[in-house]
Design a protein around this motif. Sequence first.
Motif, PDB file in Angstrom:
ATOM      1  N   CYS A 106       0.846  -1.196   0.000  1.00  0.00           N
ATOM      2  CA  CYS A 106       0.000   0.000   0.000  1.00  0.00           C
ATOM      3  C   CYS A 106       0.883   1.249   0.000  1.00  0.00           C
ATOM      4  O   CYS A 106       1.871   1.325   0.722  1.00  0.00           O
ATOM      5  CB  CYS A 106      -0.913  -0.009   1.225  1.00  0.00           C
ATOM      6  N   HIS A 108       0.075   4.058   1.161  1.00  0.00           N
ATOM      7  CA  HIS A 108      -0.225   4.904   2.313  1.00  0.00           C
ATOM      8  C   HIS A 108       0.809   4.693   3.410  1.00  0.00           C
ATOM      9  O   HIS A 108       1.581   5.585   3.719  1.00  0.00           O
ATOM     10  CB  HIS A 108      -1.640   4.620   2.821  1.00  0.00           C
ATOM     11  N   CYS A 111       1.498  -1.242   4.178  1.00  0.00           N
ATOM     12  CA  CYS A 111       0.884  -2.526   4.534  1.00  0.00           C
ATOM     13  C   CYS A 111       0.764  -3.387   3.275  1.00  0.00           C
ATOM     14  O   CYS A 111       0.731  -2.868   2.154  1.00  0.00           O
ATOM     15  CB  CYS A 111      -0.507  -2.310   5.126  1.00  0.00           C
ATOM     16  N   CYS A 124      -6.658  -2.688   1.084  1.00  0.00           N
ATOM     17  CA  CYS A 124      -5.685  -2.603   2.176  1.00  0.00           C
ATOM     18  C   CYS A 124      -6.472  -2.592   3.477  1.00  0.00           C
ATOM     19  O   CYS A 124      -7.228  -1.651   3.747  1.00  0.00           O
ATOM     20  CB  CYS A 124      -4.831  -1.338   2.064  1.00  0.00           C
ATOM     21  N   CYS A 126      -5.384  -2.247   6.479  1.00  0.00           N
ATOM     22  CA  CYS A 126      -4.858  -1.369   7.535  1.00  0.00           C
ATOM     23  C   CYS A 126      -5.719  -0.121   7.728  1.00  0.00           C
ATOM     24  O   CYS A 126      -6.072   0.220   8.842  1.00  0.00           O
ATOM     25  CB  CYS A 126      -3.429  -0.953   7.222  1.00  0.00           C
ATOM     26  N   HIS A 127      -6.035   0.571   6.646  1.00  0.00           N
ATOM     27  CA  HIS A 127      -6.794   1.817   6.757  1.00  0.00           C
ATOM     28  C   HIS A 127      -7.900   1.927   5.717  1.00  0.00           C
ATOM     29  O   HIS A 127      -8.380   3.020   5.428  1.00  0.00           O
ATOM     30  CB  HIS A 127      -5.855   3.022   6.665  1.00  0.00           C
ATOM     31  N   GLY A 128      -8.290   0.818   5.100  1.00  0.00           N
ATOM     32  CA  GLY A 128      -9.434   0.812   4.192  1.00  0.00           C
ATOM     33  C   GLY A 128      -9.153   1.335   2.804  1.00  0.00           C
ATOM     34  O   GLY A 128     -10.084   1.715   2.097  1.00  0.00           O
ATOM     35  N   GLY A 129      -7.922   1.339   2.382  1.00  0.00           N
ATOM     36  CA  GLY A 129      -7.602   1.796   1.032  1.00  0.00           C
ATOM     37  C   GLY A 129      -8.078   0.795  -0.011  1.00  0.00           C
ATOM     38  O   GLY A 129      -8.035  -0.408   0.207  1.00  0.00           O
ATOM     39  N   GLY A 141     -10.077   5.849  -0.021  1.00  0.00           N
ATOM     40  CA  GLY A 141      -9.286   5.692   1.189  1.00  0.00           C
ATOM     41  C   GLY A 141      -8.084   6.602   1.190  1.00  0.00           C
ATOM     42  O   GLY A 141      -7.954   7.489   0.349  1.00  0.00           O
ATOM     43  N   PRO A 142      -7.159   6.362   2.105  1.00  0.00           N
ATOM     44  CA  PRO A 142      -6.023   7.270   2.265  1.00  0.00           C
ATOM     45  C   PRO A 142      -4.841   7.089   1.312  1.00  0.00           C
ATOM     46  O   PRO A 142      -3.955   7.934   1.316  1.00  0.00           O
ATOM     47  CB  PRO A 142      -5.581   7.014   3.710  1.00  0.00           C
TER      48      PRO A 142
END
Length: 164
Positions: A106, A108, A111, A124, A126-129, A141-142
């Motif tokens: 990822c 971001h 991950c 992803c 980890c943060h919803g990417g 996402g981010p």
Amino acid sequence: MSDLRSSTVMVEEVPAEHGDRNARRAFLAAAGAAGICYAAALAYPVYRYLASPSEMAVNEAPINEVVLKDAQTKPPGSVLMFKFGTRPAMLIHHLDGRWIAMTAVCTHLGCTVQYEPEADRIHCACHGGVYNAYTGANVSGPPPKPLTVYKVKVNPDGVVVSRT
């Protein structure tokens, strides 16, 4: 002979407080050494965690091509995770027969991403990417940048993945 009998030896006594002071110094020296060892034991993993990406970039030999033997036998709708140099990558065999390879890191926070065939997306956790499974473009996402897409060549002996 009388001189020998009359001679006395003077012994100076050490006050008890000097002995306590030496014991305290020894204790503090041992405690200080233990504290230094403890701090080093805590600092080393932190150093390795922070230094490893820069060391990998310096020590990483440029990999331009990876051959995945028998990968062409993967059924449509499947994914094969592999290493491209020191980084994880994925080879996706889409239901329409297209083969796509891209990095699985990822953009971001680094991950590892996963291909979700039922949603036909790369996610992803980890943060919803979310990334496009065909182009690697960041959809939501981010993640600030798209995934790196590699060139894919399918041969009878395997699949060749290379930098574009």
